[in-house]
Design an enzyme around this catalytic site. Sequence first.
Site, PDB file in Angstrom:
ATOM      1  N   LYS A  28       0.822  -1.214   0.000  1.00 44.20           N
ATOM      2  CA  LYS A  28       0.000   0.000   0.000  1.00 44.20           C
ATOM      3  C   LYS A  28       0.854   1.262   0.000  1.00 44.20           C
ATOM      4  O   LYS A  28       0.469   2.263  -0.596  1.00 44.20           O
ATOM      5  CB  LYS A  28      -0.934   0.009   1.215  1.00 44.20           C
ATOM      6  CG  LYS A  28      -2.085  -0.961   1.050  1.00 44.20           C
ATOM      7  CD  LYS A  28      -3.232  -0.638   1.974  1.00 44.20           C
ATOM      8  CE  LYS A  28      -4.312  -1.664   1.836  1.00 44.20           C
ATOM      9  NZ  LYS A  28      -5.553  -1.214   1.294  1.00 44.20           N
TER      10      LYS A  28
ATOM     11  N   LYS B 269      -4.450  -8.293  -6.268  1.00 44.32           N
ATOM     12  CA  LYS B 269      -5.805  -8.662  -5.862  1.00 44.32           C
ATOM     13  C   LYS B 269      -6.789  -7.556  -6.222  1.00 44.32           C
ATOM     14  O   LYS B 269      -6.407  -6.401  -6.376  1.00 44.32           O
ATOM     15  CB  LYS B 269      -5.851  -8.963  -4.364  1.00 44.32           C
ATOM     16  CG  LYS B 269      -5.965  -7.761  -3.466  1.00 44.32           C
ATOM     17  CD  LYS B 269      -6.282  -8.189  -2.034  1.00 44.32           C
ATOM     18  CE  LYS B 269      -6.607  -6.958  -1.180  1.00 44.32           C
ATOM     19  NZ  LYS B 269      -7.961  -6.447  -1.404  1.00 44.32           N
TER      20      LYS B 269
ATOM     21  N   LYS C 155     -11.194  -2.503  -3.352  1.00 41.12           N
ATOM     22  CA  LYS C 155     -12.118  -1.387  -3.539  1.00 41.12           C
ATOM     23  C   LYS C 155     -11.381  -0.074  -3.744  1.00 41.12           C
ATOM     24  O   LYS C 155     -11.908   0.859  -4.337  1.00 41.12           O
ATOM     25  CB  LYS C 155     -13.144  -1.299  -2.409  1.00 41.12           C
ATOM     26  CG  LYS C 155     -12.605  -1.189  -1.004  1.00 41.12           C
ATOM     27  CD  LYS C 155     -13.773  -1.055  -0.016  1.00 41.12           C
ATOM     28  CE  LYS C 155     -13.738  -2.057   1.104  1.00 41.12           C
ATOM     29  NZ  LYS C 155     -12.618  -1.941   2.030  1.00 41.12           N
TER      30      LYS C 155
HETATM   31  P1  ATP Z   1      -8.805  -1.572   0.502  1.00 38.83           P
HETATM   32  O1  ATP Z   1      -8.326  -1.490  -0.905  1.00 38.83           O
HETATM   33  O2  ATP Z   1      -9.342  -0.268   1.030  1.00 38.83           O
HETATM   34  O3  ATP Z   1      -7.820  -2.228   1.452  1.00 38.83           O
HETATM   35  P2  ATP Z   1     -10.202  -4.083   0.249  1.00 38.83           P
HETATM   36  O4  ATP Z   1     -11.024  -4.361  -0.953  1.00 38.83           O
HETATM   37  O5  ATP Z   1      -8.867  -4.732   0.359  1.00 38.83           O
HETATM   38  O6  ATP Z   1     -10.103  -2.516   0.424  1.00 38.83           O
HETATM   39  P3  ATP Z   1     -10.717  -4.519   3.054  1.00 38.83           P
HETATM   40  O7  ATP Z   1     -11.697  -3.674   3.789  1.00 38.83           O
HETATM   41  O8  ATP Z   1      -9.265  -4.236   3.229  1.00 38.83           O
HETATM   42  O9  ATP Z   1     -11.090  -4.478   1.505  1.00 38.83           O
HETATM   43  O10 ATP Z   1     -10.958  -6.046   3.423  1.00 38.83           O
HETATM   44  C1  ATP Z   1     -12.229  -6.512   3.831  1.00 38.83           C
HETATM   45  C2  ATP Z   1     -12.300  -8.019   3.708  1.00 38.83           C
HETATM   46  O11 ATP Z   1     -12.386  -8.396   2.330  1.00 38.83           O
HETATM   47  C3  ATP Z   1     -11.083  -8.754   4.272  1.00 38.83           C
HETATM   48  O12 ATP Z   1     -11.534  -9.949   4.895  1.00 38.83           O
HETATM   49  C4  ATP Z   1     -10.286  -9.086   3.056  1.00 38.83           C
HETATM   50  O13 ATP Z   1      -9.461 -10.231   3.232  1.00 38.83           O
HETATM   51  C5  ATP Z   1     -11.396  -9.364   2.051  1.00 38.83           C
HETATM   52  N1  ATP Z   1     -10.926  -9.137   0.690  1.00 38.83           N
HETATM   53  C6  ATP Z   1     -10.479  -7.961   0.195  1.00 38.83           C
HETATM   54  N2  ATP Z   1     -10.137  -8.099  -1.087  1.00 38.83           N
HETATM   55  C7  ATP Z   1     -10.341  -9.402  -1.398  1.00 38.83           C
HETATM   56  C8  ATP Z   1     -10.161 -10.167  -2.591  1.00 38.83           C
HETATM   57  N3  ATP Z   1      -9.687  -9.604  -3.691  1.00 38.83           N
HETATM   58  N4  ATP Z   1     -10.486 -11.480  -2.550  1.00 38.83           N
HETATM   59  C9  ATP Z   1     -10.979 -12.056  -1.435  1.00 38.83           C
HETATM   60  N5  ATP Z   1     -11.162 -11.393  -0.280  1.00 38.83           N
HETATM   61  C10 ATP Z   1     -10.859 -10.073  -0.260  1.00 38.83           C
HETATM   62 MG    MG Z   2      -7.620  -4.275   2.023  1.00 39.01          MG
END
Ligand code: ATP
Ligand code: MG
Length: 345
Positions: free
Chosen positions: A122, A206, A209
Amino acid sequence: MSAQINAVGHTKRVFSGIKPSGGLTLGNYLGAIKRFVDTQDSGVETVYCVVDLHAITVWQDPAALRYATRELVAAYVASGLNSDKSILFNQSQVPAHAELGWLFNCVARMGWMNRMTQFKDKAGKNAEKVSLGLYAYPSLMAADILLYHATHVPVGDDQKQHVELTRDIAQKFNNDFKVEGFFPLPEPVIEGPATRVMNLRDATKKMSKSGDSDMERINMTDDAEMIAKKFKKARTDPDGIPSEVKGLDGRPEARNLVDIYAALSEQSVDAVVAEYAGAGWGVFKPALADLAVAKLAPISTEMARLMQAPDELDRILGQGAERAAAIANPILAKAYDIVGFVRSR
Ligand code: ATP
Ligand code: MG
């Protein structure tokens, strides 16, 4: 060993959370929300948080943060979480998270934090300019989990290292203060065919969001046309669906789309490959888009309906916070006693 320690006086309790840091993705749904729902009816106590303190580790516009917080609780409820069965709340309404987080900042070691790969991803080349909160966030995440003496943490694969850090922090606290078994050593629960949904344009990353381009992710609120367009433009290789799963080896883009199909249709990857063996992307991608729409459209419709009643969403969060605090506050008080703080009011 850890299973035994967990067993000492700790009943099974599930905790997990998601950051209100933007629109939710299919990765969040398959890796987290869908699995929260599956766990809810398994007879254990389930605590699901909107981790707003984590969201502000990177800049959030205040109005957008409020919106994303309500949208996330709407997504929880629309996906099948029930605020009577599960405790649903936002982290900032239970100050004990921040308080235990501070204790853990004093337990976690710099060397441990320096090994967190997500911080490196990040922060990138910008490590000098990111917030101190982004660096410290895994220690707050440990507090989120251990504040409830949670034993199981359903997360996507990207969070495995942070749950392992949580175990290290719990173990060090228990050792340092000679309170073996006070904090359980929680287990990450990473299951299903889509534990790491990949970015549609670059399968080495991955899906997130907060990723740069909207085309690299499916949002839970995307309409049918947008979902079809994004899958159509998803990067693939010239070969279609192989006749055996082995044929997906070394083909991360193809593997990702098949994994998503398997997770959405609740089938094994083998079953999907058997069904589509020999099909080209011109056949598979539209089928995948139809499946995603069939699963996501009812949820996003319900999310939109719930978003019309923000007071009701706020009420869910407030009531959930009261129930959460009733578990968290006595555990924090005990931790303060253990550390040696004088508490005289
Ligand atoms: P950010 O980019 O702000 O970190 P994010 O999409 O990674 O957002 P988080 O809020 O960090 O979302 O994670 C929330 C949950 O979603 C966690 O349990 C994380 O492991 C899961 N998660 C996030 N991205 C993925 C993905 N690509 N595949 C499966 N699980 C995911
Ligand atoms: Mg995340």
